[in-house]
Design an enzyme around this catalytic site. Structure first.
Site, PDB file in Angstrom:
ATOM      1  N   LYS A  67       0.917   4.109  -2.925  1.00  0.00           N
ATOM      2  CA  LYS A  67       0.537   5.484  -2.630  1.00  0.00           C
ATOM      3  C   LYS A  67       1.679   6.457  -2.895  1.00  0.00           C
ATOM      4  CE  LYS A  67      -3.774   5.069  -1.407  1.00  0.00           C
ATOM      5  NZ  LYS A  67      -4.828   5.569  -2.320  1.00  0.00           N
ATOM      6  N   TYR A 122       0.831  -1.212   0.000  1.00  0.00           N
ATOM      7  CA  TYR A 122       0.000   0.000   0.000  1.00  0.00           C
ATOM      8  C   TYR A 122       0.868   1.266   0.000  1.00  0.00           C
ATOM      9  CZ  TYR A 122      -3.528   3.318   1.790  1.00  0.00           C
ATOM     10  OH  TYR A 122      -4.364   4.377   1.985  1.00  0.00           O
TER      11      TYR A 122
END
Length: 304
Positions: free
Chosen positions: A175, A171
Site C-alpha cells: 500500500k 500489505y
C-alpha cells in the site's frame, strides 16, 4: 441536475464485494457505464468465480444502469489488457479507472512466508500497475491523436501503507508502494489529460469485518449511521473519477465514515548542514537535536 459521471465509462477492479461493489454502484447511480471486474477469490486470494462480478452487474442493470462483467486477473498482463479492451469493445471509450482489487495474508514478519509476501504484493501493487499501464497507453494514444481525454485514476492505498500496521508487513509495503506509484503516474500522465489520485479508506469489508464489527449500527436502529459502511467512501471516489475534480492530481485522501482528510506525506523537516563531512558522533548529536525539534511520528496501527 445532471448526474456527476453521466456518460463516463468507468472500470472498477475488485468490484464484486465491499468497497469495489459500493464504488461500482455509486458510479452507476451517477450515470456512468461500469466495467465490473472481480476475480471472485476468497479473502486470502484462493479460488475464482464469475458470480460476484455478475451479481453487481445485475444490480446495476436492475436499477436501469449499464454495466458489463470482467472476471480476469488484473495482476496479469493478459488480464489487465483484456480489462481495458472490455471497456473499449463494450462502450467505445474509457474515462476512469478505479484500482481497488486486493486480499490479505496477515502474519507477523518472522512468520511471513515468501509466498504470502509475493501474493499480496502481486495483487495490490502489480494489480494497480498493470491496469494503469494499459489504460494510460490508451489515453496517451487518444491525446496524441488530438482527442485529449479528461481521464481519472483513483488508486487504493491504506492507512497501513501510510503509517504501518503490525502483522501486515506485506500489505503495508504494497500500500505504501501504491502511493509512490500514484505520485509518479500523476506527474507522467498530466500531459495527456490524466489525473491520478489515491484514497486511504477505512470501512468494513471482508478484509476488515472483525476490526470494525463493533462500529456497526445496532440492529433495529432505524436510520442509524453505519460509520464503517463501505458506501461512505464511494462519494469521494466518484467525485475524483468525475470531470468535476479538474485540477486535483497527485494527492492522497483519507476517507472514513463522514470524514475526508487530505493526507500530507513526507516533506523536509528540521535540517542541519555542517558544510562538510560529519563524524559518526557528530552526526548522532545533530540527529538527536533535530529529532527534538521535529513532530513525533503517528503510531503504527496495532503497536503498543
Amino acid at each position: 441536475m445532471t448526474a456527476i459521471t453521466e456518460g463516463r465509462v468507468v472500470i472498477v477492479t475488485g468490484a464484486g464485494r465491499g468497497l469495489g461493489r459500493a464504488h461500482a454502484l455509486a458510479f452507476a447511480a451517477e450515470g456512468a457505464k461500469v466495467v465490473v471486474n472481480d476475480l471472485g477469490v476468497g479473502p486470502d486470494g484462493s479460488g475464482t468465480s464469475r458470480t460476484p462480478a455478475e451479481q453487481v452487474v445485475d444490480e446495476i442493470r436492475a436499477a436501469g444502469g449499464e454495466a458489463v462483467a470482467h472476471a480476469g486477473d488484473v495482476a496479469s498482463a493478459e488480464g489487465a489488457a483484456s480489462l481495458v479492451a472490455t471497456a473499449l469493445d463494450t462502450f467505445g471509450r474509457l474515462d476512469t479507472l478505479v484500482n481497488n482489487a486486493g486480499f490479505l495474508r496477515d502474519r507477523m514478519l518472522v512468520n511471513l512466508d515468501e509466498d504470502d509476501w509475493d501474493a499480496v504484493m502481486r495483487v495490490h501493487l502489480k494489480g494497480h500497475f498493470l491496469p494503469l499501464k494499459h489504460a494510460a497507453a490508451y489515453w496517451r494514444a487518444e491525446a496524441k491523436a488530438g482527442r485529449e481525454p479528461a481521464a481519472r485514476v483513483v488508486n487504493t492505498s491504506s492507512g497501513a501503507g501510510l503509517l504501518g500496521s503490525v502483522g501486515q508487513g506485506n500489505y503495508s509495503a504494497a500500500k505504501a508502494g501504491i502511493v509512490g506509484l500514484t505520485l509518479v503516474a500523476a506527474a507522467e500522465m498530466a500531459r495527456y489529460g490524466v489525473q491520478v489520485n489515491a484514497i486511504a479508506p477505512a470501512a468494513r469489508t471482508r478484509m476488515t469485518e472483525q476490526t470494525f464489527a463493533e462500529t456497526m449500527a445496532a440492529p433495529g436502529e432505524a436510520g442509524a449511521f453505519d460509520a464503517m459502511a463501505p458506501e461512505n467512501v464511494s462519494p469521494l471516489v466518484v467525485w475524483l473519477g468525475a470531470t468535476a475534480s479538474a485540477g486535483v492530481t497527485g494527492r492522497v485522501f483519507g476517507a472514513e465514515a463522514g470524514r475526508i482528510t487530505v493526507m500530507e506525506g513526507w516533506r523536509p523537516g528540521p535540517t542541519a548542514d555542517k558544510g562538510s563531512r560529519w563524524t559518526a558522533a557528530e552526526a548522532g548529536e545533530a540527529a538527536l537535536k533535530l529529532l527534538a525539534d521535529s513532530q513525533p511520528p503517528q503510531p503504527v496501527y496495532g503497536a503498543g
